[in-house]
Design a protein around this motif. Structure first.
Motif, PDB file in Angstrom:
ATOM      1  N   ARG A   1     -63.770 -22.368 -35.681  1.00 44.56           N
ATOM      2  CA  ARG A   1     -63.685 -21.878 -37.058  1.00 44.56           C
ATOM      3  C   ARG A   1     -63.433 -23.063 -37.976  1.00 44.56           C
ATOM      4  NH1 ARG A   1     -60.852 -16.489 -38.704  1.00 44.56           N
ATOM      5  NH2 ARG A   1     -62.628 -16.627 -40.115  1.00 44.56           N
ATOM      6  N   TRP A   2     -64.167 -23.086 -39.076  1.00 44.93           N
ATOM      7  CA  TRP A   2     -64.027 -24.165 -40.048  1.00 44.93           C
ATOM      8  C   TRP A   2     -63.738 -23.551 -41.407  1.00 44.93           C
ATOM      9  CZ3 TRP A   2     -68.613 -27.382 -42.364  1.00 44.93           C
ATOM     10  CH2 TRP A   2     -68.102 -28.441 -43.131  1.00 44.93           C
ATOM     11  N   PHE A   3     -62.662 -24.026 -42.044  1.00 45.29           N
ATOM     12  CA  PHE A   3     -62.286 -23.578 -43.384  1.00 45.29           C
ATOM     13  C   PHE A   3     -62.378 -24.783 -44.327  1.00 45.29           C
ATOM     14  CE2 PHE A   3     -60.070 -20.907 -40.331  1.00 45.29           C
ATOM     15  CZ  PHE A   3     -60.400 -19.630 -40.771  1.00 45.29           C
ATOM     16  N   PRO A   4     -63.533 -25.001 -44.948  1.00 44.30           N
ATOM     17  CA  PRO A   4     -63.721 -26.214 -45.772  1.00 44.30           C
ATOM     18  C   PRO A   4     -62.750 -26.327 -46.937  1.00 44.30           C
ATOM     19  CG  PRO A   4     -65.816 -25.149 -45.295  1.00 44.30           C
ATOM     20  CD  PRO A   4     -64.755 -24.194 -44.872  1.00 44.30           C
ATOM     21  N   THR A   5     -62.407 -25.209 -47.588  1.00 47.34           N
ATOM     22  CA  THR A   5     -61.498 -25.300 -48.739  1.00 47.34           C
ATOM     23  C   THR A   5     -60.096 -25.738 -48.305  1.00 47.34           C
ATOM     24  OG1 THR A   5     -61.036 -22.936 -48.550  1.00 47.34           O
ATOM     25  CG2 THR A   5     -62.760 -23.600 -50.106  1.00 47.34           C
ATOM     26  N   LYS A   6     -59.694 -25.380 -47.081  1.00 44.94           N
ATOM     27  CA  LYS A   6     -58.398 -25.804 -46.528  1.00 44.94           C
ATOM     28  C   LYS A   6     -58.513 -27.123 -45.778  1.00 44.94           C
ATOM     29  CE  LYS A   6     -56.773 -21.036 -45.942  1.00 44.94           C
ATOM     30  NZ  LYS A   6     -56.305 -20.023 -44.970  1.00 44.94           N
ATOM     31  N   ASP A   7     -59.740 -27.597 -45.587  1.00 42.55           N
ATOM     32  CA  ASP A   7     -60.006 -28.851 -44.879  1.00 42.55           C
ATOM     33  C   ASP A   7     -59.422 -28.835 -43.472  1.00 42.55           C
ATOM     34  OD1 ASP A   7     -61.724 -30.851 -45.549  1.00 42.55           O
ATOM     35  OD2 ASP A   7     -60.373 -31.876 -46.919  1.00 42.55           O
ATOM     36  N   ILE A   8     -59.781 -27.816 -42.697  1.00 44.99           N
ATOM     37  CA  ILE A   8     -59.312 -27.737 -41.312  1.00 44.99           C
ATOM     38  C   ILE A   8     -60.385 -27.082 -40.444  1.00 44.99           C
ATOM     39  CG2 ILE A   8     -58.111 -25.547 -41.737  1.00 44.99           C
ATOM     40  CD1 ILE A   8     -56.046 -26.436 -39.637  1.00 44.99           C
ATOM     41  N   MET A   9     -60.606 -27.661 -39.264  1.00 44.59           N
ATOM     42  CA  MET A   9     -61.511 -27.070 -38.278  1.00 44.59           C
ATOM     43  C   MET A   9     -60.729 -26.814 -36.999  1.00 44.59           C
ATOM     44  SD  MET A   9     -65.118 -28.469 -36.646  1.00 44.59           S
ATOM     45  CE  MET A   9     -66.067 -28.245 -38.161  1.00 44.59           C
ATOM     46  N   ILE A  10     -60.855 -25.606 -36.477  1.00 43.42           N
ATOM     47  CA  ILE A  10     -60.111 -25.177 -35.293  1.00 43.42           C
ATOM     48  C   ILE A  10     -61.077 -25.000 -34.124  1.00 43.42           C
ATOM     49  CG2 ILE A  10     -58.676 -23.349 -34.301  1.00 43.42           C
ATOM     50  CD1 ILE A  10     -57.783 -22.724 -37.216  1.00 43.42           C
ATOM     51  N   HIS A  11     -60.721 -25.558 -32.972  1.00 41.89           N
ATOM     52  CA  HIS A  11     -61.463 -25.340 -31.729  1.00 41.89           C
ATOM     53  C   HIS A  11     -60.504 -24.656 -30.747  1.00 41.89           C
ATOM     54  CE1 HIS A  11     -63.882 -28.695 -33.458  1.00 41.89           C
ATOM     55  NE2 HIS A  11     -64.872 -27.964 -32.987  1.00 41.89           N
ATOM     56  N   LYS A  12     -60.833 -23.445 -30.361  1.00 40.90           N
ATOM     57  CA  LYS A  12     -59.938 -22.643 -29.518  1.00 40.90           C
ATOM     58  C   LYS A  12     -60.548 -22.435 -28.134  1.00 40.90           C
ATOM     59  CE  LYS A  12     -57.172 -18.393 -29.653  1.00 40.90           C
ATOM     60  NZ  LYS A  12     -56.849 -17.175 -30.437  1.00 40.90           N
ATOM     61  N   VAL A  13     -59.720 -22.678 -27.114  1.00 38.57           N
ATOM     62  CA  VAL A  13     -60.175 -22.546 -25.733  1.00 38.57           C
ATOM     63  C   VAL A  13     -60.575 -21.106 -25.437  1.00 38.57           C
ATOM     64  CG1 VAL A  13     -59.365 -22.594 -23.343  1.00 38.57           C
ATOM     65  CG2 VAL A  13     -58.825 -24.490 -24.879  1.00 38.57           C
ATOM     66  N   ILE A  14     -61.713 -20.937 -24.748  1.00 45.58           N
ATOM     67  CA  ILE A  14     -62.115 -19.614 -24.265  1.00 45.58           C
ATOM     68  C   ILE A  14     -61.784 -19.481 -22.782  1.00 45.58           C
ATOM     69  CG2 ILE A  14     -64.051 -18.031 -23.874  1.00 45.58           C
ATOM     70  CD1 ILE A  14     -65.350 -19.174 -26.384  1.00 45.58           C
ATOM     71  N   ASN A  15     -62.307 -20.379 -21.959  1.00 43.79           N
ATOM     72  CA  ASN A  15     -62.031 -20.302 -20.518  1.00 43.79           C
ATOM     73  C   ASN A  15     -61.847 -21.661 -19.860  1.00 43.79           C
ATOM     74  OD1 ASN A  15     -64.668 -21.217 -20.480  1.00 43.79           O
ATOM     75  ND2 ASN A  15     -65.541 -19.225 -19.974  1.00 43.79           N
ATOM     76  N   LYS A  16     -62.043 -22.740 -20.586  1.00 48.67           N
ATOM     77  CA  LYS A  16     -61.913 -24.076 -20.023  1.00 48.67           C
ATOM     78  C   LYS A  16     -61.103 -24.932 -20.979  1.00 48.67           C
ATOM     79  CE  LYS A  16     -64.706 -27.814 -18.026  1.00 48.67           C
ATOM     80  NZ  LYS A  16     -66.087 -28.303 -17.777  1.00 48.67           N
ATOM     81  N   PRO A  17     -60.043 -25.606 -20.493  1.00 50.37           N
ATOM     82  CA  PRO A  17     -59.199 -26.386 -21.407  1.00 50.37           C
ATOM     83  C   PRO A  17     -59.958 -27.552 -22.033  1.00 50.37           C
ATOM     84  CG  PRO A  17     -58.619 -26.853 -19.132  1.00 50.37           C
ATOM     85  CD  PRO A  17     -59.575 -25.702 -19.096  1.00 50.37           C
ATOM     86  N   ILE A  18     -59.429 -28.046 -23.138  1.00 56.00           N
ATOM     87  CA  ILE A  18     -60.023 -29.159 -23.874  1.00 56.00           C
ATOM     88  C   ILE A  18     -59.478 -30.469 -23.310  1.00 56.00           C
ATOM     89  CG2 ILE A  18     -60.170 -30.265 -26.142  1.00 56.00           C
ATOM     90  CD1 ILE A  18     -59.792 -27.395 -27.337  1.00 56.00           C
ATOM     91  N   ALA A  19     -60.385 -31.374 -22.891  1.00 55.47           N
ATOM     92  CA  ALA A  19     -59.986 -32.656 -22.299  1.00 55.47           C
ATOM     93  C   ALA A  19     -59.686 -33.670 -23.394  1.00 55.47           C
ATOM     94  CB  ALA A  19     -61.089 -33.174 -21.388  1.00 55.47           C
ATOM     95  N   MET A  20     -58.610 -34.467 -23.179  1.00 51.71           N
ATOM     96  CA  MET A  20     -58.180 -35.433 -24.198  1.00 51.71           C
ATOM     97  C   MET A  20     -57.734 -36.741 -23.556  1.00 51.71           C
ATOM     98  SD  MET A  20     -55.983 -32.878 -26.689  1.00 51.71           S
ATOM     99  CE  MET A  20     -55.682 -34.183 -27.887  1.00 51.71           C
ATOM    100  N   TYR A  21     -57.614 -37.773 -24.364  1.00 50.84           N
ATOM    101  CA  TYR A  21     -57.136 -39.096 -23.975  1.00 50.84           C
ATOM    102  C   TYR A  21     -57.978 -39.661 -22.822  1.00 50.84           C
ATOM    103  CZ  TYR A  21     -53.271 -38.380 -27.184  1.00 50.84           C
ATOM    104  OH  TYR A  21     -52.528 -38.164 -28.313  1.00 50.84           O
ATOM    105  N   ASP A  22     -57.437 -39.709 -21.599  1.00 48.80           N
ATOM    106  CA  ASP A  22     -58.198 -40.209 -20.450  1.00 48.80           C
ATOM    107  C   ASP A  22     -59.163 -39.155 -19.914  1.00 48.80           C
ATOM    108  OD1 ASP A  22     -56.373 -38.392 -19.496  1.00 48.80           O
ATOM    109  OD2 ASP A  22     -55.424 -39.751 -18.074  1.00 48.80           O
ATOM    110  N   LEU A  23     -59.259 -38.028 -20.632  1.00 50.04           N
ATOM    111  CA  LEU A  23     -60.077 -36.864 -20.255  1.00 50.04           C
ATOM    112  C   LEU A  23     -59.590 -36.243 -18.942  1.00 50.04           C
ATOM    113  CD1 LEU A  23     -63.643 -37.966 -21.378  1.00 50.04           C
ATOM    114  CD2 LEU A  23     -61.792 -36.910 -22.700  1.00 50.04           C
TER     115      LEU A  23
END
Length: 364
Positions: free
Chosen positions: A107-129
């Motif tokens: 979901r992206w709310f341009p007027t609030k300047d924020i984009m949200i990515h929400k996990v459905i069934n697989k976690p989001i990989a970060m840093y060293d992935l």
């Protein structure tokens, strides 16, 4: 085509669409279309029909790129099931860590300047992935944050707000847990705490945690102990945790201040045996607590003063033998001093040992 500012105005020919409505399918220019007044850039296919204004392509916002075969555009927001998204790392100015996600609700709310990515069934990989966000990430011009459980280095941090930087992350209010690698139960914990201010750095390879008060405590599950400690530091590579505290909490029979944090046994047969320690070290691999600055232990009707103010706790709340200790009996009368003692403490109401007593007869 006037799209309420979603895209720039453009000329288009309406044609009959598969759902029998009038609409169009068109490609953006190679450089893409600016969206919502330049807040982002969209590239590839735009569709209009009775199903709404939709897209199949990629959306660039700040340092993120989101790919979906079905973007749904509204005048004030955008929704999509994204097959993939990523955040490009940035070590300078506003910091961002590398991020990779698959099959997320966006979901992206341009007027609030924020984009949200929400996990459905697989976690989001970060840093060293190999570190994973279970929950959602929020990207804004001032950085990347998250809500949920962040899993990393055999540990997990759970919070309503985690702020992620290029090589570190922090949270004002979080719960922290360390998994027990030596336990066959995958959910077993070696260490856990609630309501702490947390800072973790992958560069420095440590985590710094401070109590927020209000019931904040630490659980040493293999030792069957809890404690109320002001601050602790976790060294990722050494598997050590150093704990420290300072405020005076209690006084002994002679009025000496007991400084530090209270350690309490939760072993069912130890009747909440407890002591105060200024600082302590927890060896995660060996499952041992080394407590320092322990003035005394109140056991049964006596006070036991450990040698060098040190107490060692092993698994299942077993306290190591206190050699060269001192016993004052009783707590109230203090008539007897037993020194050079060897004492085993089994619980709040049970101890055994040996030592020396100076006996003075009637004629001194």
């Amino acid at each position: 085509m006037l799209s309420a500012g979603i895209f720039p105005d453009f000329d288009e020919t309406l044609t009959l669409q598969p759902d029998q409505s009038l609409g169009f399918i068109r490609k953006t220019p190679a450089e893409g279309f600016p969206m919502y007044g330049g807040k982002g850039t969209y590239k590839d296919t735009i569709r209009l029909s009775n199903e709404g204004l939709r897209g199949n392509g990629k959306l660039e916002y700040i340092t993120s790129t989101t790919f979906s075969n079905d973007f749904i555009f509204f005048p004030d927001s955008m929704n999509a099931i994204a097959q993939h998204f990523n955040v490009k790392e940035s070590p300078v100015a506003i910091e961002f860590p590398p991020v990779e996600g698959e099959n997320v609700f966006t979901r992206w709310f341009p007027t609030k300047d924020i984009m949200i990515h929400k996990v459905i069934n697989k976690p989001i990989a970060m840093y060293d992935l190999k570190s994973y966000m279970h929950g959602q990430t929020m990207i804004q011009p001032d950085g990347l944050s998250g809500t949920g459980i962040f899993e990393f280095q055999k540990a997990e941090l759970e919070a309503n707000l985690i702020q992620f930087n290029f090589k570190d992350f922090k949270s004002d209010t979080a719960d922290f847990r360390l998994k027990d690698d030596g336990n066959v139960d995958a959910e077993a914990l070696a260490f856990s705490t609630v309501n702490v201010n947390a800072y973790v750095t992958f560069d420095g390879r440590y985590g710094q945690f401070r109590s927020n008060g209000g019931g904040s405590h630490i659980s040493f599950d293999p030792m069957q102990y809890i404690c109320y400690m002001d601050e602790f530091k976790w060294y990722m590579d050494n598997d050590d945790i150093e704990l420290s505290a300072g405020a005076a909490k209690e006084t002994d029979a002679s009025g000496v201040n007991l400084e530090g944090a209270q350690f309490i046994s939760v072993h069912p047969e130890q009747d909440s045996l407890s002591f105060y320690s200024i600082k302590a070290k927890y060896d995660i691999k060996r499952k041992i607590i080394y407590a320092d600055g322990v003035k005394f232990l109140n056991v049964a009707d006596v006070m036991v003063y450990p040698d060098s103010n040190k107490v060692v706790i092993e698994k299942k709340a077993k306290m190591r033998t206190l050699n060269n200790s001192k016993i004052i009996a009783s707590y109230i009368t203090q008539n007897h001093i037993i020194y050079n003692s060897t004492v085993n403490v089994f619980g709040k109401k049970k101890y055994a040992g040996s030592g020396y007593v100076d006996y003075v007869d009637e004629i001194n």
